[in-house]
Design a protein around this motif. Structure first.
Motif, short mmCIF file in Angstrom:
data_model
loop_
_atom_site.label_atom_id
_atom_site.label_comp_id
_atom_site.label_asym_id
_atom_site.label_seq_id
_atom_site.Cartn_x
_atom_site.Cartn_y
_atom_site.Cartn_z
N CYS A 151 -6.62 14.15 -6.64
CA CYS A 151 -6.22 12.73 -6.56
C CYS A 151 -4.90 12.58 -5.78
CB CYS A 151 -6.09 12.13 -7.95
SG CYS A 151 -7.65 11.97 -8.82
N MET B 232 2.23 1.66 -3.49
CA MET B 232 1.18 2.02 -4.44
C MET B 232 0.79 3.48 -4.31
SD MET B 232 -1.29 -1.37 -4.83
CE MET B 232 -2.46 -0.73 -3.73
N THR B 233 0.68 3.99 -3.09
CA THR B 233 0.32 5.40 -2.92
C THR B 233 1.44 6.31 -3.42
OG1 THR B 233 1.05 5.37 -0.61
CG2 THR B 233 -1.31 5.08 -1.02
N ARG B 234 2.68 5.92 -3.18
CA ARG B 234 3.81 6.73 -3.66
C ARG B 234 3.89 6.75 -5.18
NH1 ARG B 234 4.09 9.97 0.06
NH2 ARG B 234 4.86 9.22 2.02
N LEU C 27 -4.52 9.32 2.42
CA LEU C 27 -4.57 7.89 2.75
C LEU C 27 -3.31 7.46 3.47
CD1 LEU C 27 -6.16 6.31 -0.45
CD2 LEU C 27 -7.14 6.37 1.85
N ASP C 28 -2.17 7.90 2.94
CA ASP C 28 -0.90 7.54 3.54
C ASP C 28 -0.78 8.14 4.95
OD1 ASP C 28 1.58 6.20 3.48
OD2 ASP C 28 2.60 8.11 3.07
N ASN D 35 0.82 -1.21 0.00
CA ASN D 35 0.00 0.00 0.00
C ASN D 35 0.86 1.26 0.00
OD1 ASN D 35 -2.37 -1.46 -0.02
ND2 ASN D 35 -2.64 -1.37 2.19
N TYR D 36 1.94 1.23 0.75
CA TYR D 36 2.84 2.39 0.79
C TYR D 36 3.41 2.66 -0.60
CZ TYR D 36 7.06 5.09 1.61
OH TYR D 36 8.04 6.05 1.54
N ALA E 295 1.36 6.25 -7.24
CA ALA E 295 0.21 7.04 -7.72
C ALA E 295 0.49 8.53 -7.59
CB ALA E 295 -1.05 6.66 -6.92
N GLU E 296 1.08 8.95 -6.48
CA GLU E 296 1.43 10.36 -6.30
C GLU E 296 2.40 10.82 -7.38
OE1 GLU E 296 2.92 11.14 -2.35
OE2 GLU E 296 1.29 9.95 -1.48
N CYS F 119 -4.26 10.56 -2.18
CA CYS F 119 -3.17 9.61 -1.92
C CYS F 119 -2.38 10.00 -0.68
CB CYS F 119 -2.24 9.52 -3.13
SG CYS F 119 -2.95 8.71 -4.55
N ILE F 120 -2.07 11.27 -0.57
CA ILE F 120 -1.32 11.75 0.60
C ILE F 120 -2.14 11.57 1.87
CG2 ILE F 120 -0.36 13.83 1.69
CD1 ILE F 120 0.42 14.75 -1.17
#
Length: 194
Positions: free
Chosen positions: A97, A52-54, A104-105, A49-50, A56-57, A101-102
């Motif tokens: 978006c 994936m969010t990075r 969520l993290d 997850n970490y 996506a950012e 992402c930020i």
């Protein structure tokens, strides 16, 4: 496919950790195995997850920059409607978006959780190795029962469980007693039927 190495690493870590528990006796073995499984699976999930969010950012931020740099004439070649060529709309959309992402993290703290679980798994593996190899506080000078008790107490302290060894043993005994009661009830039912 992108995170295949994380799955392989998770499986390798799980196999190694479960191998360390072979010399443990029940019910301690089950407790240790379940703790390893829970933490290793959660650790891999949080790491994934970490990343994936990075990723996506990074992609969304690149799109925001690209939308603002590329001239509008480039998109008219593709016969895109004028309303879709407004860079402000796309900048706002992709910026929101990125913000999600930020958020969520920040909310789930994937990296911190992943790092804590990784440290816990390492400490638990070290404790299992010390117990197996009779190192440190598990020297051969003490009895086997004391060694098992020390290991279980130390294990519970590392995992931060909220109950003492006495409570754990009491719960295990209650489970055994309930199983015995079930078996006796089944025997009585069979005798009554016969």
């Amino acid at each position: 496919m992108m995170f295949k190495h994380l799955e392989e690493e998770k499986q390798s870590e799980l196999n190694y950790s479960l191998e360390l528990t072979k010399q443990l006796e029940e019910p301690t073995k089950t407790l240790v195995e379940n703790t390893f499984k829970k933490n290793i699976i959660a650790m891999a999930k949080n790491e994934k997850n970490y990343y994936m969010t990075r990723i996506a950012e990074l992609i969304l931020t690149s799109i925001v920059i690209g939308v603002n740099i590329v001239p509008l004439d480039f998109f008219t070649v593709f016969k895109i409607p004028i309303i879709l060529l407004d860079a402000r709309i796309w900048t706002i959309l992709f910026s929101v978006c990125v913000l999600v992402c930020i958020a969520l993290d920040s909310l789930f703290q994937f990296r911190d959780t992943w790092q804590k679980q990784k440290e816990l798994v390492q400490e638990l593996k070290n404790e299992c190795l010390k117990y197996t190899c009779k190192l440190g506080i598990y020297t051969e000078d003490i009895s086997e029962t004391e060694t098992k008790t020390i290991f279980l107490q130390r294990f519970l302290e590392l995992t931060g469980e909220r109950y003492s060894l006495f409570e754990y043993q009491k719960k295990q005994q209650e489970k055994v007693d309930s199983k015995i009661q079930e078996i006796e009830n089944m025997k009585k039912e069979k005798q009554e039927v016969a």
